[in-house]
Design a protein around this motif. Structure first.
Motif, PDB file in Angstrom:
ATOM      1  N   MET A  84      90.665 117.420  69.854  1.00 39.60           N
ATOM      2  CA  MET A  84      89.786 116.333  70.283  1.00 39.60           C
ATOM      3  C   MET A  84      88.514 116.336  69.442  1.00 39.60           C
ATOM      4  N   LEU A  85      88.093 115.151  69.045  1.00 40.38           N
ATOM      5  CA  LEU A  85      86.787 114.982  68.397  1.00 40.38           C
ATOM      6  C   LEU A  85      85.919 114.148  69.314  1.00 40.38           C
ATOM      7  N   ILE A  86      84.786 114.710  69.718  1.00 42.70           N
ATOM      8  CA  ILE A  86      83.813 113.966  70.515  1.00 42.70           C
ATOM      9  C   ILE A  86      82.698 113.516  69.576  1.00 42.70           C
ATOM     10  N   ASN A  87      82.737 112.241  69.217  1.00 43.69           N
ATOM     11  CA  ASN A  87      81.725 111.639  68.340  1.00 43.69           C
ATOM     12  C   ASN A  87      80.484 111.320  69.168  1.00 43.69           C
ATOM     13  N   ASN A  88      79.553 112.258  69.204  1.00 44.32           N
ATOM     14  CA  ASN A  88      78.370 112.102  70.038  1.00 44.32           C
ATOM     15  C   ASN A  88      77.087 111.968  69.221  1.00 44.32           C
ATOM     16  N   GLY A  89      77.101 112.379  67.964  1.00 48.96           N
ATOM     17  CA  GLY A  89      75.886 112.360  67.163  1.00 48.96           C
ATOM     18  C   GLY A  89      75.402 110.952  66.866  1.00 48.96           C
ATOM     19  N   GLY A 115      78.839 107.197  59.524  1.00 48.35           N
ATOM     20  CA  GLY A 115      79.059 108.631  59.657  1.00 48.35           C
ATOM     21  C   GLY A 115      80.155 108.944  60.656  1.00 48.35           C
ATOM     22  N   THR A 116      80.117 108.262  61.787  1.00 51.07           N
ATOM     23  CA  THR A 116      81.135 108.460  62.817  1.00 51.07           C
ATOM     24  C   THR A 116      82.504 108.003  62.335  1.00 51.07           C
ATOM     25  N   VAL A 117      82.552 106.839  61.690  1.00 50.99           N
ATOM     26  CA  VAL A 117      83.823 106.316  61.176  1.00 50.99           C
ATOM     27  C   VAL A 117      84.390 107.234  60.092  1.00 50.99           C
ATOM     28  N   ALA A 118      83.540 107.687  59.185  1.00 50.67           N
ATOM     29  CA  ALA A 118      83.999 108.548  58.092  1.00 50.67           C
ATOM     30  C   ALA A 118      84.560 109.865  58.623  1.00 50.67           C
ATOM     31  N   LEU A 119      83.890 110.455  59.603  1.00 49.76           N
ATOM     32  CA  LEU A 119      84.376 111.712  60.177  1.00 49.76           C
ATOM     33  C   LEU A 119      85.708 111.490  60.901  1.00 49.76           C
ATOM     34  N   THR A 120      85.792 110.393  61.623  1.00 54.02           N
ATOM     35  CA  THR A 120      87.032 110.049  62.326  1.00 54.02           C
ATOM     36  C   THR A 120      88.183 109.859  61.339  1.00 54.02           C
ATOM     37  N   LYS A 121      87.936 109.122  60.265  1.00 49.82           N
ATOM     38  CA  LYS A 121      88.989 108.874  59.271  1.00 49.82           C
ATOM     39  C   LYS A 121      89.389 110.162  58.556  1.00 49.82           C
ATOM     40  N   ALA A 122      88.437 111.079  58.380  1.00 45.35           N
ATOM     41  CA  ALA A 122      88.747 112.358  57.735  1.00 45.35           C
ATOM     42  C   ALA A 122      89.657 113.216  58.610  1.00 45.35           C
ATOM     43  N   LEU A 123      89.524 113.099  59.928  1.00 43.05           N
ATOM     44  CA  LEU A 123      90.336 113.894  60.847  1.00 43.05           C
ATOM     45  C   LEU A 123      91.639 113.192  61.226  1.00 43.05           C
ATOM     46  N   LEU A 124      91.696 111.894  61.043  1.00 41.30           N
ATOM     47  CA  LEU A 124      92.857 111.112  61.477  1.00 41.30           C
ATOM     48  C   LEU A 124      94.202 111.622  60.932  1.00 41.30           C
TER      49      LEU A 124
END
Length: 263
Positions: A84-89, A115-124
């Motif tokens: 799970m990734l919790i995008n809270n920042g 930043g949130t989208v990039a991190l999400t796409k990196a983990l996807l």
């Protein structure tokens, strides 16, 4: 979602909602990765948690959105997987449109959205490979309707809803879940850290934020929403009614917001 034995990555974990999440989740027999810009503060949060030996610290700056792929690879290597990734920042804003330099709008989009989208796409790809994963993104009620002094913040939060609604649709086939958490007023330092029109921190608390939900109360509601794998959860006090007014009575919402004089 059962948290036991899961690996959960939390951004914005050095204070506020992120810190509270870390403290609560550390009691649920899961492993945590804590991220924010401030490594020393992250270490302090880790030391306050139950079972700190099952918690890793991984500093990152969401504004550096071009560097998220190696950070995601590093995060995966810490415990071998991520569930799970919790995008809270993120950061907020308190300034009128006419007084806000475009550089502030740019920074809000870079941190809160890109930043949130990039991190999400990196983990996807990792989630797709596992045919499992849960993205939990903390947006705001301001991602559902607007309020004065928050134009750039509202824009970034609205954008997150558009992106993650599509991600949920495109990757339902991969068993990937998406939960959008929309806080109302929560008593944290978000207002103190909010950007002014010149891009500086406001450095003072808002009355509405001061009177907002206790962060621990908010966190318990948020964890419940994650467990239930809700698509969206609106967590706050009376301000959550704004979501329904926006949908069914938008002109009335406009009048209510204008009367509130909330800053």
């Amino acid at each position: 979602m059962v948290f036991k034995n899961k690996v959960i990555w939390i951004t914005g974990a050095s204070s506020g909602i992120g810190k509270s999440l870390a403290l609560h989740l550390s009691n649920l027999d899961c492993k945590l990765i804590l991220s924010s810009r401030r490594e020393a503060a992250l270490n302090e949060v880790r030391d306050l948690c139950a079972r700190p030996e099952h918690i890793a610290v991984l500093p990152l700056d969401l504004a550096e959105y071009h560097s998220m792929k190696p950070i995601a690879e590093r995060a995966i290597s810490l415990f071998g997987t991520i569930d799970m990734l919790i995008n809270n920042g993120g950061i907020s804003q308190r300034s009128l449109i006419i007084d806000t330099d475009i550089s502030v709008d740019k920074k809000l989009m870079e941190v809160d959205y890109l930043g949130t989208v990039a991190l999400t796409k990196a983990l996807l790809p990792h989630f797709i490979s596992n045919q499992s994963g849960h993205f939990v993104t903390v947006t705001s009620l301001m991602g559902k309707f607007g309020s004065p002094y928050r134009s750039g913040y509202c824009g970034a939060k609205h954008a997150l809803h558009g992106f993650f609604d599509v991600l949920r649709m495109e990757h339902e086939k991969d068993q990937i879940k998406v939960t959008m958490i929309c806080p109302g007023f929560v008593n944290t330092n978000i207002a103190r850290n909010a950007l002014t029109g010149e891009g500086n921190a406001q450095n003072q608390q808002d009355e509405a934020t001061e009177k907002g939900l206790d962060v621990n109360v908010f966190t318990k509601h948020m964890i419940t929403a994650i467990k239930k794998e809700k698509l969206e959860a609106y967590i706050g006090q009376g301000e959550t009614k704004g979501v329904y007014l926006k949908r069914f009575f938008p002109r009335l919402l406009h009048k209510v917001v204008m009367r509130s004089r909330v800053r």
